[in-house]
Design a protein around this motif. Sequence first.
Motif, PDB file in Angstrom:
ATOM      1  N   MET A  17       0.764  -1.431  -0.076  1.00  0.00           N
ATOM      2  CA  MET A  17      -0.097  -0.153  -0.201  1.00  0.00           C
ATOM      3  C   MET A  17       0.902   1.209   0.004  1.00  0.00           C
ATOM      4  O   MET A  17       0.436   2.293  -0.684  1.00  0.00           O
ATOM      5  N   VAL A  18       1.908   1.241   0.468  1.00  0.00           N
ATOM      6  CA  VAL A  18       2.627   2.258   0.741  1.00  0.00           C
ATOM      7  C   VAL A  18       3.393   2.884  -0.531  1.00  0.00           C
ATOM      8  O   VAL A  18       3.670   3.916  -0.762  1.00  0.00           O
ATOM      9  N   PHE A  19       3.884   1.604  -1.051  1.00  0.00           N
ATOM     10  CA  PHE A  19       4.210   2.007  -2.558  1.00  0.00           C
ATOM     11  C   PHE A  19       3.266   2.741  -3.456  1.00  0.00           C
ATOM     12  O   PHE A  19       3.812   3.812  -4.201  1.00  0.00           O
ATOM     13  N   LEU A  20       1.808   2.092  -3.529  1.00  0.00           N
ATOM     14  CA  LEU A  20       0.935   3.003  -4.240  1.00  0.00           C
ATOM     15  C   LEU A  20       0.725   4.455  -3.646  1.00  0.00           C
ATOM     16  O   LEU A  20       0.593   5.363  -4.598  1.00  0.00           O
ATOM     17  N   TYR A  25      -7.683  -0.157   9.620  1.00  0.00           N
ATOM     18  CA  TYR A  25      -7.715  -0.248   8.040  1.00  0.00           C
ATOM     19  C   TYR A  25      -9.010   0.512   7.488  1.00  0.00           C
ATOM     20  O   TYR A  25      -8.840   0.832   6.394  1.00  0.00           O
ATOM     21  N   ARG A  26      -9.964   0.368   8.313  1.00  0.00           N
ATOM     22  CA  ARG A  26     -11.418   0.961   7.689  1.00  0.00           C
ATOM     23  C   ARG A  26     -10.989   2.696   7.614  1.00  0.00           C
ATOM     24  O   ARG A  26     -11.433   3.225   6.566  1.00  0.00           O
ATOM     25  N   THR A  27     -10.494   3.137   8.618  1.00  0.00           N
ATOM     26  CA  THR A  27      -9.896   4.334   8.662  1.00  0.00           C
ATOM     27  C   THR A  27      -9.135   4.912   7.473  1.00  0.00           C
ATOM     28  O   THR A  27      -9.427   5.924   6.656  1.00  0.00           O
ATOM     29  N   ILE A  28      -8.149   3.930   7.305  1.00  0.00           N
ATOM     30  CA  ILE A  28      -7.240   4.262   6.151  1.00  0.00           C
ATOM     31  C   ILE A  28      -8.117   4.065   4.956  1.00  0.00           C
ATOM     32  O   ILE A  28      -7.672   5.084   4.071  1.00  0.00           O
ATOM     33  N   ALA A  29      -8.868   3.232   4.728  1.00  0.00           N
ATOM     34  CA  ALA A  29      -9.617   3.178   3.351  1.00  0.00           C
ATOM     35  C   ALA A  29     -10.511   4.533   3.276  1.00  0.00           C
ATOM     36  O   ALA A  29     -10.487   4.926   2.002  1.00  0.00           O
ATOM     37  N   THR A  57      -8.859   0.501  -1.948  1.00  0.00           N
ATOM     38  CA  THR A  57      -9.562  -0.564  -2.115  1.00  0.00           C
ATOM     39  C   THR A  57      -8.964  -1.852  -1.238  1.00  0.00           C
ATOM     40  O   THR A  57      -9.512  -2.670  -0.749  1.00  0.00           O
ATOM     41  N   ILE A  58      -7.611  -1.849  -1.563  1.00  0.00           N
ATOM     42  CA  ILE A  58      -6.738  -2.852  -0.612  1.00  0.00           C
ATOM     43  C   ILE A  58      -7.177  -2.470   0.824  1.00  0.00           C
ATOM     44  O   ILE A  58      -7.232  -3.525   1.567  1.00  0.00           O
ATOM     45  N   ALA A  59      -7.092  -1.588   1.244  1.00  0.00           N
ATOM     46  CA  ALA A  59      -7.194  -1.172   2.683  1.00  0.00           C
ATOM     47  C   ALA A  59      -8.634  -1.537   3.093  1.00  0.00           C
ATOM     48  O   ALA A  59      -8.732  -2.293   4.279  1.00  0.00           O
ATOM     49  N   LEU A  60      -9.621  -1.238   2.268  1.00  0.00           N
ATOM     50  CA  LEU A  60     -10.918  -1.688   2.429  1.00  0.00           C
ATOM     51  C   LEU A  60     -11.178  -3.117   2.616  1.00  0.00           C
ATOM     52  O   LEU A  60     -12.033  -3.807   3.660  1.00  0.00           O
ATOM     53  N   ARG A  61     -10.598  -3.944   1.758  1.00  0.00           N
ATOM     54  CA  ARG A  61     -10.650  -5.417   1.895  1.00  0.00           C
ATOM     55  C   ARG A  61      -9.861  -5.956   2.901  1.00  0.00           C
ATOM     56  O   ARG A  61     -10.473  -6.678   3.572  1.00  0.00           O
ATOM     57  N   ARG A  62      -8.733  -5.222   3.477  1.00  0.00           N
ATOM     58  CA  ARG A  62      -8.151  -5.929   4.581  1.00  0.00           C
ATOM     59  C   ARG A  62      -9.135  -5.498   6.050  1.00  0.00           C
ATOM     60  O   ARG A  62      -9.102  -6.199   6.952  1.00  0.00           O
ATOM     61  N   ALA A  63      -9.707  -4.367   6.079  1.00  0.00           N
ATOM     62  CA  ALA A  63     -10.711  -3.966   6.853  1.00  0.00           C
ATOM     63  C   ALA A  63     -11.776  -4.938   6.982  1.00  0.00           C
ATOM     64  O   ALA A  63     -12.209  -5.424   8.047  1.00  0.00           O
ATOM     65  N   THR A  64     -12.259  -5.234   5.984  1.00  0.00           N
ATOM     66  CA  THR A  64     -13.481  -6.267   5.820  1.00  0.00           C
ATOM     67  C   THR A  64     -12.863  -7.619   6.407  1.00  0.00           C
ATOM     68  O   THR A  64     -13.740  -8.508   7.119  1.00  0.00           O
ATOM     69  N   ALA A  65     -11.571  -8.222   6.030  1.00  0.00           N
ATOM     70  CA  ALA A  65     -11.240  -9.457   6.299  1.00  0.00           C
ATOM     71  C   ALA A  65     -10.883  -9.286   7.974  1.00  0.00           C
ATOM     72  O   ALA A  65     -11.010 -10.315   8.710  1.00  0.00           O
TER      73      ALA A  65
END
Length: 389
Positions: free
Chosen positions: A218-221, A272-276, A377-385
Amino acid sequence: MSRTQTFIVYFIAIFLQAGAYGLTFMLPRLFESFDASEKVVGLMLAITAITTIITVYFSGHLSDIFGRLRTLGIACLAISGSLYLYGAATSEGVGLVMASVLLGFGWGLTYSLGPIVLTRLVKPTERVQSFALLSVFVMAGFGLSPVLASVLEAVGASVRDAFYITSWLCIISAVLFFILHKPIKEHALNPAPEVPSRITLLSLLHVLKSPARTPIIMVFLGASVFAGLNNFQTVFADNRGLDYAVFFLVYTLVVVAFRLVLVKFKGGENPYRTIAFLQYVMCASVVLFMFSGDNVVLYILVAIFFGLGYGVSYPILVAMTANDADADMGPQTLQLFALSYFIGIFGFPLIAGWFIVEIGTTPLLALVAVLAGFEATIALRRATASNNR
């Protein structure tokens, strides 16, 4: 030196050397003075990226030999030399290449080792707050150095003078880091000697198999998004008849203000939800910038939303990286996080410079918006998981 004084001096040292990266936003302006294009800016920053990657990989080896604070001092001296060479450049050539190499070496060390030093001084439960405070001083240096350049130009000086002034500030920073070697050792929560920091192939594979691989990607993106919007902001602003200093000043004030608020915030129940959420705001700011034209009010809104989205999500992401790391791999994980960051920060401008010259600024902003949306979206998926566990 008391514990409080140690923290104060440490953050001042961080602030003084952070302005160096902010001046990379002024490279298009500087290179324009000797008729070098955005492609050359991208090429020089690509050289910086390669040097940074090599440096971050070996940063643990150097810090194991010299100690982290002394290594930080050496890094600041390298950055100082880099800024002087940039300021003195009058044409493309060896001087620019050497300046880019020194910048990559210096920033590779300071950015990867800075958070590691801080982890020795704070508890795990204090990481979001402490990294937020660290990033306040980093961002203040980032954002105010382009403003300094603008002020100097306004009073009849040259953008080169900003490089010379910041070069001297980096020397002061180096001295402070050398002084801090003993106080930081005395105030470390864990009095034991520093654990080995060097990265090996085995530790690299270990980190990439851990949950920390998500924030490392994520930090690369995010760094690519940041570089795409900030490194060529002078170009965007000039094309639209805007003042780039307005963007950097508003962006810096927003980031500093919200990161100070974040010092009392631990990321919420699901960080991660906050990050998303924040990174979707970042994506929206880039989309807005695509269509804002020469409207100053919208330009300010872009800076506010980008400062809120990127600026506030980043320190939470750093803290999540530290928390996701295995206990015996903390230093290596943070160094790989920094490595991924620098690949985006210094590598993406090579692509961005090509886009500007060959295709245009709007397609570049579209690409940046896609990257921002992908990271969110990656952050949101991690938050959901995390919620499903």
